[in-house]
Design a protein around this motif. Sequence first.
Motif, PDB file in Angstrom:
ATOM      1  N   UNK A 178      -6.574   4.413  19.844  1.00 53.10           N
ATOM      2  CA  UNK A 178      -5.255   5.075  19.393  1.00 53.10           C
ATOM      3  C   UNK A 178      -5.430   6.150  18.478  1.00 53.10           C
ATOM      4  N   UNK A 179      -4.437   7.289  18.855  1.00 50.65           N
ATOM      5  CA  UNK A 179      -4.652   8.654  17.995  1.00 50.65           C
ATOM      6  C   UNK A 179      -4.319   8.527  16.657  1.00 50.65           C
ATOM      7  N   UNK A 180      -4.526   9.531  16.109  1.00 55.47           N
ATOM      8  CA  UNK A 180      -3.999   9.696  14.530  1.00 55.47           C
ATOM      9  C   UNK A 180      -5.055   9.078  13.553  1.00 55.47           C
ATOM     10  N   UNK A 181      -4.564   9.115  12.252  1.00 55.12           N
ATOM     11  CA  UNK A 181      -5.261   8.565  11.032  1.00 55.12           C
ATOM     12  C   UNK A 181      -5.229   7.285  10.824  1.00 55.12           C
ATOM     13  N   UNK A 182      -6.403   6.775  10.133  1.00 59.59           N
ATOM     14  CA  UNK A 182      -6.249   5.271   9.717  1.00 59.59           C
ATOM     15  C   UNK A 182      -4.724   4.852   8.728  1.00 59.59           C
ATOM     16  N   UNK A 183      -4.269   3.682   8.844  1.00 55.02           N
ATOM     17  CA  UNK A 183      -3.343   3.395   8.280  1.00 55.02           C
ATOM     18  C   UNK A 183      -3.303   2.862   6.957  1.00 55.02           C
ATOM     19  N   UNK A 200       3.300   9.440   9.647  1.00 48.71           N
ATOM     20  CA  UNK A 200       3.173   8.465  10.538  1.00 48.71           C
ATOM     21  C   UNK A 200       3.568   7.251  10.584  1.00 48.71           C
ATOM     22  N   UNK A 201       4.337   6.513  11.630  1.00 45.97           N
ATOM     23  CA  UNK A 201       4.906   5.321  11.712  1.00 45.97           C
ATOM     24  C   UNK A 201       3.835   4.463  11.331  1.00 45.97           C
ATOM     25  N   UNK A 202       3.949   3.269  10.784  1.00 43.78           N
ATOM     26  CA  UNK A 202       3.041   2.251  10.425  1.00 43.78           C
ATOM     27  C   UNK A 202       2.440   1.868  11.718  1.00 43.78           C
ATOM     28  N   UNK A 203       1.182   1.302  11.917  1.00 40.90           N
ATOM     29  CA  UNK A 203       0.563   1.051  13.148  1.00 40.90           C
ATOM     30  C   UNK A 203       1.287  -0.365  13.390  1.00 40.90           C
ATOM     31  N   UNK A 204       1.764  -0.964  12.541  1.00 37.94           N
ATOM     32  CA  UNK A 204       2.564  -2.301  12.807  1.00 37.94           C
ATOM     33  C   UNK A 204       3.723  -2.039  13.609  1.00 37.94           C
TER      34      UNK A 204
END
Length: 320
Positions: free
Chosen positions: A82-87, A37-41
Amino acid sequence: MRSTSPIKMLLLAAVLCSTSLSAAGSPPQDAPAAQPQPSICDRKGDSSPEGQWYAGLTHSLCRSGDADSLLAVYLISFPVFAAGEPDHGVLGRAYAIGKSNPRVLWTVAIDNNCQPVVECRGNQRAVDAAKALTRLDPGNAMAWFALAYAEDSYVTQPDEVSAALAAAAKAPRVHDYTFDLTKLVARATGRVPIPDAARDNGYGVIVAPENLRWPLVVIPSMLSPSFADWIKHDCRGDGNAPPAERRTLCSAAKAQLRHGDSLLTLSENPEATTALQASMQKALGKSTDASSKVMIDAVLHSSSEREMYAKAAAQLSQEK
């Protein structure tokens, strides 16, 4: 978006966070490899007003680049808006520049993103962070509990676990660093104004901005259920009965938890636990639009979970 009471938001955040924590483990054998996953940043966020505010907030914190800001980004990356896993990469960045920051060290030491715990063996970073925390704050029993947990969960050094538990039993105070994370997120989520479009409850009523901030603010309290379970089960995380020496040392260390300042650190004090739970029920049971604002104000003006809920309960009890 419809206006939701703080208690319902808390439950929603709990469900979302527990789902995220479970997702952080190894995938089933027949599951395809997850794509990075791309960074949340770097994420744009979804097109909803809430999603755009959330993306703007995370980008602002990422641009700040200090350890506390990056830690806040990591904490609010648990799926709520937001969806996905913690960054976890952002947590790594925070740790790289925050090795004298007790909030960062605590999070790295106890945030078990492996399921089950035995898959985390060899995670020396957690042990190093916990050791740094004990050097930084040797008078806090929770720093020593974190070290014992990290040693037991990640490296399996019985003598080191015993030494850390012995130190916890002698520590003069007990402060739950998790509340410091809660306060950090409360401050961070106020950095970017929330537009009216994101605060519209679906009926043309603009709700308080704190209604969107609160689900993020409570995330730290659900950070690592494995740590709480480890303390509960005689300071042993592999499911086996601990040896007699470990039980004795753990019992002596847990006796300190009569003097804590949170539900976790008051586990050996039934009277204080009952009083805190009553304050929580009074504070979180309100469903007025002002409830989230009262809760966040209490977080910002308190030094512990215990104090925060007492303040919030007292203020909310005065409402008609």
